[in-house]
Design a protein around this motif. Sequence first.
Motif, PDB file in Angstrom:
ATOM      1  N   ASP A  61      27.937   4.247  70.296  1.00 40.40           N
ATOM      2  CA  ASP A  61      27.219   4.352  69.033  1.00 40.40           C
ATOM      3  C   ASP A  61      26.162   5.454  69.037  1.00 40.40           C
ATOM      4  N   SER A  62      26.251   6.388  69.950  1.00 40.32           N
ATOM      5  CA  SER A  62      25.283   7.465  70.038  1.00 40.32           C
ATOM      6  C   SER A  62      25.527   8.474  68.913  1.00 40.32           C
ATOM      7  N   LEU A  63      24.521   8.740  68.111  1.00 39.27           N
ATOM      8  CA  LEU A  63      24.670   9.683  66.998  1.00 39.27           C
ATOM      9  C   LEU A  63      24.892  11.101  67.493  1.00 39.27           C
ATOM     10  N   GLU A  64      24.331  11.451  68.633  1.00 40.83           N
ATOM     11  CA  GLU A  64      24.500  12.799  69.163  1.00 40.83           C
ATOM     12  C   GLU A  64      25.967  13.079  69.471  1.00 40.83           C
ATOM     13  N   GLU A  65      26.670  12.112  70.012  1.00 40.83           N
ATOM     14  CA  GLU A  65      28.076  12.298  70.343  1.00 40.83           C
ATOM     15  C   GLU A  65      28.939  12.394  69.094  1.00 40.83           C
ATOM     16  N   VAL A  66      28.545  11.700  68.050  1.00 35.07           N
ATOM     17  CA  VAL A  66      29.319  11.735  66.816  1.00 35.07           C
ATOM     18  C   VAL A  66      29.247  13.118  66.196  1.00 35.07           C
ATOM     19  N   PHE A  67      28.076  13.734  66.182  1.00 36.90           N
ATOM     20  CA  PHE A  67      27.909  15.038  65.550  1.00 36.90           C
ATOM     21  C   PHE A  67      28.390  16.189  66.443  1.00 36.90           C
ATOM     22  N   GLU A  68      28.553  15.968  67.719  1.00 40.73           N
ATOM     23  CA  GLU A  68      28.919  17.037  68.634  1.00 40.73           C
ATOM     24  C   GLU A  68      30.361  16.949  69.136  1.00 40.73           C
ATOM     25  N   ASN A  69      31.165  16.169  68.535  1.00 37.22           N
ATOM     26  CA  ASN A  69      32.538  16.038  68.994  1.00 37.22           C
ATOM     27  C   ASN A  69      33.372  17.200  68.450  1.00 37.22           C
ATOM     28  N   ARG A  70      33.367  18.289  69.165  1.00 35.45           N
ATOM     29  CA  ARG A  70      34.039  19.525  68.737  1.00 35.45           C
ATOM     30  C   ARG A  70      35.561  19.383  68.693  1.00 35.45           C
ATOM     31  N   GLU A  71      36.114  18.589  69.564  1.00 43.57           N
ATOM     32  CA  GLU A  71      37.570  18.436  69.599  1.00 43.57           C
ATOM     33  C   GLU A  71      38.092  17.853  68.289  1.00 43.57           C
ATOM     34  N   GLN A  72      37.407  16.839  67.793  1.00 41.50           N
ATOM     35  CA  GLN A  72      37.813  16.239  66.518  1.00 41.50           C
ATOM     36  C   GLN A  72      37.680  17.240  65.380  1.00 41.50           C
ATOM     37  N   ILE A  73      36.634  18.031  65.406  1.00 39.10           N
ATOM     38  CA  ILE A  73      36.422  19.033  64.358  1.00 39.10           C
ATOM     39  C   ILE A  73      37.535  20.073  64.390  1.00 39.10           C
ATOM     40  N   GLU A  74      37.912  20.526  65.570  1.00 37.91           N
ATOM     41  CA  GLU A  74      38.977  21.527  65.689  1.00 37.91           C
ATOM     42  C   GLU A  74      40.326  20.973  65.232  1.00 37.91           C
ATOM     43  N   VAL A  75      40.617  19.733  65.583  1.00 42.82           N
ATOM     44  CA  VAL A  75      41.876  19.109  65.147  1.00 42.82           C
ATOM     45  C   VAL A  75      41.893  18.985  63.624  1.00 42.82           C
ATOM     46  N   SER A  76      40.777  18.575  63.046  1.00 47.22           N
ATOM     47  CA  SER A  76      40.689  18.444  61.586  1.00 47.22           C
ATOM     48  C   SER A  76      40.872  19.791  60.903  1.00 47.22           C
ATOM     49  N   LYS A  77      40.256  20.833  61.419  1.00 47.02           N
ATOM     50  CA  LYS A  77      40.400  22.170  60.832  1.00 47.02           C
ATOM     51  C   LYS A  77      41.842  22.653  60.918  1.00 47.02           C
ATOM     52  N   PHE A  78      42.510  22.347  62.027  1.00 44.14           N
ATOM     53  CA  PHE A  78      43.911  22.734  62.165  1.00 44.14           C
ATOM     54  C   PHE A  78      44.755  22.115  61.049  1.00 44.14           C
ATOM     55  N   TYR A  79      44.549  20.825  60.801  1.00 44.39           N
ATOM     56  CA  TYR A  79      45.327  20.150  59.766  1.00 44.39           C
ATOM     57  C   TYR A  79      44.948  20.611  58.367  1.00 44.39           C
ATOM     58  N   GLU A  80      43.729  21.065  58.170  1.00 44.93           N
ATOM     59  CA  GLU A  80      43.328  21.587  56.866  1.00 44.93           C
ATOM     60  C   GLU A  80      44.008  22.911  56.556  1.00 44.93           C
ATOM     61  N   ARG A  81      44.325  23.689  57.591  1.00 44.56           N
ATOM     62  CA  ARG A  81      44.956  24.997  57.396  1.00 44.56           C
ATOM     63  C   ARG A  81      46.475  24.910  57.234  1.00 44.56           C
ATOM     64  N   LEU A  82      47.052  23.778  57.492  1.00 42.28           N
ATOM     65  CA  LEU A  82      48.501  23.615  57.361  1.00 42.28           C
ATOM     66  C   LEU A  82      48.920  23.690  55.897  1.00 42.28           C
ATOM     67  N   PRO A  83      50.180  24.032  55.631  1.00 40.37           N
ATOM     68  CA  PRO A  83      50.675  23.981  54.247  1.00 40.37           C
ATOM     69  C   PRO A  83      50.591  22.549  53.711  1.00 40.37           C
ATOM     70  N   LYS A  84      50.354  22.431  52.442  1.00 34.54           N
ATOM     71  CA  LYS A  84      50.256  21.118  51.809  1.00 34.54           C
ATOM     72  C   LYS A  84      51.634  20.450  51.772  1.00 34.54           C
ATOM     73  N   PRO A  85      51.648  19.111  51.778  1.00 30.76           N
ATOM     74  CA  PRO A  85      52.932  18.392  51.752  1.00 30.76           C
ATOM     75  C   PRO A  85      53.825  18.782  50.572  1.00 30.76           C
ATOM     76  N   THR A  86      53.235  19.090  49.443  1.00 28.24           N
ATOM     77  CA  THR A  86      54.025  19.490  48.279  1.00 28.24           C
ATOM     78  C   THR A  86      54.744  20.810  48.549  1.00 28.24           C
ATOM     79  N   SER A  87      54.048  21.758  49.167  1.00 26.09           N
ATOM     80  CA  SER A  87      54.669  23.052  49.487  1.00 26.09           C
ATOM     81  C   SER A  87      55.809  22.879  50.481  1.00 26.09           C
ATOM     82  N   ILE A  88      55.609  22.003  51.447  1.00 26.93           N
ATOM     83  CA  ILE A  88      56.655  21.747  52.432  1.00 26.93           C
ATOM     84  C   ILE A  88      57.865  21.107  51.764  1.00 26.93           C
ATOM     85  N   ALA A  89      57.615  20.159  50.861  1.00 27.96           N
ATOM     86  CA  ALA A  89      58.712  19.480  50.157  1.00 27.96           C
ATOM     87  C   ALA A  89      59.500  20.456  49.280  1.00 27.96           C
ATOM     88  N   VAL A  90      58.809  21.353  48.603  1.00 24.58           N
ATOM     89  CA  VAL A  90      59.488  22.340  47.760  1.00 24.58           C
ATOM     90  C   VAL A  90      60.333  23.269  48.629  1.00 24.58           C
TER      91      VAL A  90
END
Length: 107
Positions: A61-90
Amino acid sequence: MNFKDIGAATTTQTYNRTKIEEQTGNIYESIVIMGRRAEQINQEMKSELIQKLDEFAAHTDSLEEVFENREQIEVSKFYERLPKPTSIAVKEWLDNDVYYRNPNEDK
């Protein structure tokens, strides 16, 4: 599924209406099929993202670890840059990679 190498557009594009309705003969039926496929892709992407984020989850429950978890941030950014599901479906639809059937026509 490797969403990065799918080759779908990451920006808005205009598609030829006749190519979209070519397989079914009905633009509305084609859009419904692509919409349902986009929902399937979205669920798959979401479950994969949650699984990857859980790998880096800090179970303290340490707040410092929650705000400094760079791995989660990088994974989230990767998924944000992916094509949207609608584009993939088309893209899958235009490449004839989507299997569909109409139960009303099977009778």
